[in-house]
Scaffold this motif. Sequence first.
Motif, mmCIF file in Angstrom:
data_model
loop_
_atom_site.group_PDB
_atom_site.id
_atom_site.type_symbol
_atom_site.label_atom_id
_atom_site.label_comp_id
_atom_site.label_asym_id
_atom_site.label_seq_id
_atom_site.Cartn_x
_atom_site.Cartn_y
_atom_site.Cartn_z
ATOM 1 N N THR A 179 45.412 37.949 46.279
ATOM 2 C CA THR A 179 44.590 37.848 47.485
ATOM 3 C C THR A 179 45.337 38.437 48.675
ATOM 4 O O THR A 179 44.763 39.169 49.496
ATOM 5 N N GLY A 182 45.393 42.249 48.660
ATOM 6 C CA GLY A 182 44.127 42.925 48.897
ATOM 7 C C GLY A 182 43.588 43.528 47.608
ATOM 8 O O GLY A 182 44.185 43.426 46.546
ATOM 9 N N GLY A 183 42.454 44.159 47.706
ATOM 10 C CA GLY A 183 41.814 44.734 46.526
ATOM 11 C C GLY A 183 40.315 44.743 46.710
ATOM 12 O O GLY A 183 39.812 44.499 47.802
ATOM 13 N N ASP A 184 39.614 44.987 45.617
ATOM 14 C CA ASP A 184 38.155 45.086 45.698
ATOM 15 C C ASP A 184 37.447 43.834 45.201
ATOM 16 O O ASP A 184 36.228 43.833 45.030
ATOM 17 N N GLY A 185 38.202 42.762 44.973
ATOM 18 C CA GLY A 185 37.601 41.536 44.462
ATOM 19 C C GLY A 185 37.559 41.479 42.953
ATOM 20 O O GLY A 185 37.305 40.417 42.383
ATOM 21 N N GLN A 186 37.802 42.609 42.308
ATOM 22 C CA GLN A 186 37.807 42.671 40.851
ATOM 23 C C GLN A 186 39.219 42.884 40.303
ATOM 24 O O GLN A 186 39.586 42.324 39.276
ATOM 25 N N GLN A 187 40.002 43.699 41.007
ATOM 26 C CA GLN A 187 41.366 44.001 40.590
ATOM 27 C C GLN A 187 42.291 43.976 41.799
ATOM 28 O O GLN A 187 41.837 44.071 42.945
ATOM 29 N N ALA A 188 43.593 43.849 41.551
ATOM 30 C CA ALA A 188 44.585 43.881 42.627
ATOM 31 C C ALA A 188 45.918 44.311 42.035
ATOM 32 O O ALA A 188 46.174 44.117 40.845
#
Length: 249
Positions: A179, A182-188
Amino acid sequence: MAVIPPSPPLAPSHRPITPASEGDYRANRLFRHMAPDEIEALAPRIEHLHYGKGELIVQRLDESGGIHLLLKGALLANQYARSGREVGYRRIPAGSYFGEISAIDGLPRSANIVALEDVRLARLPQPLIRTLFERSPHFMRAILEDLASLTRSLTDRLFELNAVSVACRVDIELLRMATSAGGDGQQATIHPCPTHAELAVLVGSQREVVTRELNRLASLKIISQTGRTLRILNLPALADEIERIGGEA
């Protein structure tokens, strides 16, 4: 707000480096509510420092004041029991800061701060902090918001240490770091990721237990690791796994 006049330069506590080679201190979250001219006025009084991996930046019970802004790298806040056991409180990523508690109450430092890799910092000396406390409500607003957030985070960690399994704590810590990255909500992507030993300190366990859980997550295609880069391949699946084994994502 009146512009803060520059004071005579203070001797840095550790190796000084040229400010031009540093990251931009103005981007630190501590200044997020301040106007650009307020932030610019601080420049003559900020000290720029560099520490190598493994170096102790602040020692518990030190009486040095001031707030350190982390411009590059990662830090660990920890403490050692008399038995020698290391207890990790939190991992501090670039863009964060530490030292606000001692800056507020004037008491000695409450934890050690150790460099997990080569780091660059900017230090706000205690006289400057006192001036900001008195003259900048925007600075104080950021401090108060972050203290509230830290209290909530430490409350969550206390609950986890007493109520959920080590495997679940590992998964929760990975989700926290993802979290933050950051990321796209699917991967990080977490880089550099903590070593298994560092992660064990943060979750209050042993390295072998952490290794087993990371291997299990890799077998489920939830994570993958190459060197110091850890990829969370499926964040929703990681959150589901936390719920499944007894935690709260």
